[in-house]
Design a protein around this motif. Structure first.
Motif, PDB file in Angstrom:
ATOM      1  N   GLN A  31       0.816  -1.214   0.000  1.00 27.04           N
ATOM      2  CA  GLN A  31       0.000   0.000   0.000  1.00 27.04           C
ATOM      3  C   GLN A  31       0.853   1.270   0.000  1.00 27.04           C
ATOM      4  O   GLN A  31       0.462   2.284  -0.588  1.00 27.04           O
ATOM      5  CB  GLN A  31      -0.944  -0.011   1.208  1.00 27.04           C
ATOM      6  N   ILE A  34       1.802   2.058  -3.436  1.00 29.57           N
ATOM      7  CA  ILE A  34       0.641   2.639  -4.128  1.00 29.57           C
ATOM      8  C   ILE A  34       0.488   4.107  -3.750  1.00 29.57           C
ATOM      9  O   ILE A  34       0.245   4.974  -4.604  1.00 29.57           O
ATOM     10  CB  ILE A  34      -0.636   1.848  -3.779  1.00 29.57           C
ATOM     11  N   LEU A  35       0.647   4.405  -2.447  1.00 32.30           N
ATOM     12  CA  LEU A  35       0.492   5.787  -1.980  1.00 32.30           C
ATOM     13  C   LEU A  35       1.569   6.710  -2.530  1.00 32.30           C
ATOM     14  O   LEU A  35       1.333   7.909  -2.695  1.00 32.30           O
ATOM     15  CB  LEU A  35       0.530   5.809  -0.446  1.00 32.30           C
ATOM     16  N   LYS A  37       2.580   6.744  -5.465  1.00 32.50           N
ATOM     17  CA  LYS A  37       2.102   7.169  -6.787  1.00 32.50           C
ATOM     18  C   LYS A  37       0.811   7.972  -6.670  1.00 32.50           C
ATOM     19  O   LYS A  37       0.554   8.859  -7.477  1.00 32.50           O
ATOM     20  CB  LYS A  37       1.871   5.941  -7.673  1.00 32.50           C
ATOM     21  N   ASP A  38      -0.016   7.623  -5.684  1.00 36.43           N
ATOM     22  CA  ASP A  38      -1.297   8.315  -5.507  1.00 36.43           C
ATOM     23  C   ASP A  38      -1.492   8.635  -4.025  1.00 36.43           C
ATOM     24  O   ASP A  38      -2.119   7.864  -3.286  1.00 36.43           O
ATOM     25  CB  ASP A  38      -2.445   7.444  -6.022  1.00 36.43           C
ATOM     26  N   GLU A  40      -3.427  10.413  -2.465  1.00 37.24           N
ATOM     27  CA  GLU A  40      -4.797  10.640  -2.027  1.00 37.24           C
ATOM     28  C   GLU A  40      -5.605   9.346  -1.931  1.00 37.24           C
ATOM     29  O   GLU A  40      -6.819   9.381  -1.723  1.00 37.24           O
ATOM     30  CB  GLU A  40      -5.499  11.602  -3.001  1.00 37.24           C
ATOM     31  N   ASP A  41      -4.950   8.198  -2.090  1.00 37.87           N
ATOM     32  CA  ASP A  41      -5.649   6.909  -2.050  1.00 37.87           C
ATOM     33  C   ASP A  41      -6.019   6.596  -0.594  1.00 37.87           C
ATOM     34  O   ASP A  41      -5.239   6.000   0.148  1.00 37.87           O
ATOM     35  CB  ASP A  41      -4.761   5.809  -2.634  1.00 37.87           C
ATOM     36  N   LYS A  42      -7.242   6.971  -0.196  1.00 41.51           N
ATOM     37  CA  LYS A  42      -7.647   6.805   1.200  1.00 41.51           C
ATOM     38  C   LYS A  42      -7.730   5.346   1.641  1.00 41.51           C
ATOM     39  O   LYS A  42      -7.308   5.017   2.757  1.00 41.51           O
ATOM     40  CB  LYS A  42      -8.986   7.509   1.444  1.00 41.51           C
ATOM     41  N   ALA A  44      -5.878   2.942   0.793  1.00 42.94           N
ATOM     42  CA  ALA A  44      -4.505   2.488   1.047  1.00 42.94           C
ATOM     43  C   ALA A  44      -4.007   3.027   2.387  1.00 42.94           C
ATOM     44  O   ALA A  44      -3.365   2.304   3.165  1.00 42.94           O
ATOM     45  CB  ALA A  44      -3.580   2.939  -0.090  1.00 42.94           C
TER      46      ALA A  44
END
Length: 600
Positions: A31, A34-35, A37-38, A40-42, A44
């Motif tokens: 995760q 992933i964060l 790169k993004d 704002e991925d809540k 994650a």
């Protein structure tokens, strides 16, 4: 609990804690990448927060102070991100991953105690806590010298790390010190932490595709024993089936029972083997974290993509594959992918790409490691090979043969030695480890476009499909995956090069002939090639003819170790008990071919 007083009162409960914590930390790494790169991925952020929150609660229940403190401070930092008060920056990702590494190091120490070993030195805590608190103030500090000097945590219970990371099982077997295969069941340890009781709950049923699937955790030692016993049963069943008296039996009822026994034995063996198969996704996940860390260390921008992560492979193969794969990923990032300015000058995206692919092909698994970097430069490899005395000239050598030179011990074209690579160690180790797994490596490269390494590996180390051949009174097993065809030679197919190297003309190609009886000093039935059988095989990327007396049959054999005294005999990969009860030696064709090349 400090390093000097690392005692474990309840090995079963502590073993459960290690397994569940590994699961959460595995998800943390996924995760956090992933964060990065993004940010704002809540979902994650929530997953990472829950992971540290659970570990904190369990550590508090088990009085693991250092783990609890680090998990608590990291949880506080992540809570700010959940509330939108802190943006997930690369520096914050570094901090969270450093905290995860700290927890892994502690889990490694606990595992060592569970296994009766001396735990390693405690990882540095105070500097990490300062760094985490600074990050919570949106003022992430760089890694301290003490932290950078601390050794990276070793894999904890490799079997568990290499496999899919499920939730913890409710109960460990009494020998809790041994690593176990996790299975997706309810998290009893977390319940114990919440309730303050150590009671175990029964395994929870999990709905999968509309069915109730109940699973339990089993020790890897017991699983390996089951596989071994299934293999022994196959051997005994084969010996019964090939017994001369039973072979002459004509009783229909007895023959039906023997056929039923063979069917059930085969199904039991397949089921036992399937229990050791795990997806390579866990291994690919580790490589994703490695690419991320190497990119930051080398100042490059690199992304990793993976395909076929659900492809299954024997757990033992996955464990042995981790180190060579790590070497190749390091080389791809350090040597393959160019620096941002170099990529722009070459008309490429500033972000380099490393790709991992896994697929099944003809009873094997093929793992491809690709990069879109500078590729291998033939002239540079040839120049280095000449300087080190590997070759005198590259005349007549194909690109594939030149590329294979990078696997020579001490070979490196790196302009400078770094802490990532360039000391000339690594690729030779890769090839040795892949060969140890009965696999081989192929290379494809286009200058300026990138390089792909193909690792071709057996699905399991426990069994092999082979051709049983006879040479004199001896029996040998030729691995079927290396066999291309079989034929009986005619006089027109026989040639010799400079009156010493025997060659065979097969499909308009001259390939070397290896007389197996000469390799092992066995008296053959005939020394005339036309009275023998040629098995056209491939090893080390080249074809050759293996000359034997006869083909006895095809058989799936259980690989047996030959013991310490015979394990390093060149040309022999192991032994097997054949259907007639005799022992056959399993051939290592690559070693035989190399021996023949040296003699020639």
């Amino acid at each position: 609990m400090s390093g000097a007083t690392l005692t474990i009162d309840d090995p079963q409960l502590m073993g459960d804690f290690v397994t569940e914590s590994l699961e959460h930390l595995s998800q943390v790494e996924i995760q956090m990448l992933i964060l990065e790169k993004d940010p704002e991925d809540k979902p994650a952020i929530d997953t990472v927060f829950r992971g540290f929150h659970t570990i904190k609660g369990l550590a508090g229940f088990l009085d693991l102070t250092d783990i609890r403190e680090v998990a608590h401070e990291t949880e506080t930092l992540l809570d700010l991100a959940r509330k939108g008060q802190l943006r997930i920056s690369p520096a914050v990702v570094d901090i969270v991953l450093a905290a995860a590494d700290f927890l892994k190091a502690w889990l490694n120490r606990i595992t060592a105690v569970l296994e009766g070993q001396e735990p390693e030195q405690e990882p540095e805590k105070e500097a990490l806590l300062v760094r985490i608190r600074a990050g919570a103030q949106n003022d992430a500090t760089p890694q301290t010298a003490a932290e950078s000097a601390a050794p990276a945590p070793k894999p904890v219970a490799q079997a568990a790390a290499a496999e899919p990371q499920p939730a913890i099982a409710p109960k460990l077997a009494p020998e809790a010190a041994q690593p176990a295969v996790p299975a997706p069941v309810s998290s009893a340890t977390e319940e114990a932490a919440r309730s303050g009781a150590g009671e175990r709950k029964p395994a929870a049923a999990e709905k999968v595709a509309g069915e109730d699937i109940r699973t339990v955790k089993v020790q890897t030692s017991k699983l390996d024993f089951l596989v071994d016993m299934a293999g022994e049963l196959v051997i005994v069943q084969s010996m019964v089936r090939h017994h001369p008296e039973l072979a002459a039996l004509h009783n229909p009822a007895a023959l039906r029972n023997l056929a039923q026994l063979e069917r059930i034995t085969g199904e039991l063996q397949k089921t036992a083997m399937s229990m050791r198969m795990v997806p390579v996704g866990g291994l690919f996940q580790k490589m994703s974290r490695l690419v991320r860390d190497l990119a930051r260390k080398t100042g490059k921008q690199v992304e990793m993509e993976s395909f076929g992560a659900d492809t299954e492979l024997d757990r033992n193969v996955v464990e042995e594959l981790a180190d060579p794969l790590m070497h190749m990923i390091r080389n791809a990032v350090d040597h393959g992918v160019e620096a941002p300015e170099g990529r722009l000058a070459a008309g490429k995206s500033v972000v380099g790409k490393v790709t991992l692919r896994a697929s099944h092909q003809a009873g094997h698994i093929v793992i491809a490691i690709s990069d879109d970097g500078r590729g291998l430069v033939r002239a540079k490899i040839v120049e280095k090979a000449k300087k080190t005395g590997l070759i005198e000239t590259d005349q007549g050598m194909s690109d594939r043969e030149v590329f294979d030179l990078i696997f020579a011990p001490g070979f490196s074209t790196a302009a400078a030695v770094t802490d990532v690579s360039g000391r000339g160690v690594g690729m030779d180790v890769v090839k040795q480890q892949i060969q140890k797994l009965r696999g081989h490596v192929d290379i494809e490269s286009v200058p300026g476009q990138g390089t792909t390494f193909y690792l071709r590996l057996p699905l399991t180390l426990a069994m092999i499909d082979g051709l049983v051949v006879g040479v004199g009174e001896e029996r040998y097993v030729v691995p079927l995956f290396s066999v291309r065809e079989m034929l009986r030679p005619t006089p027109e197919m026989l040639f010799s090069v400079e009156n010493r190297q025997e060659m065979g003309l097969v499909r308009n190609n001259l390939i070397p002939v290896v007389r197996l009886h000469e390799r092992f000093g066995v008296e053959p039935r005939s020394r005339e090639a036309t009275d023998s059988l040629w098995i056209v095989a491939e090893a080390a990327g080249k074809s050759f003819c293996l000359m034997v007396d006869e083909l006895i049959g095809k058989q799936e054999v259980v690989i047996k170790s030959l013991g310490e005294s015979l394990k390093n005999v060149p040309g022999i990969a192991g032994g097997a008990i054949l259907g007639d009860g005799r022992v056959g030696l399993i051939l290592d064709l690559e070693s035989i071919f190399r021996w023949e090349a040296r003699v020639a």
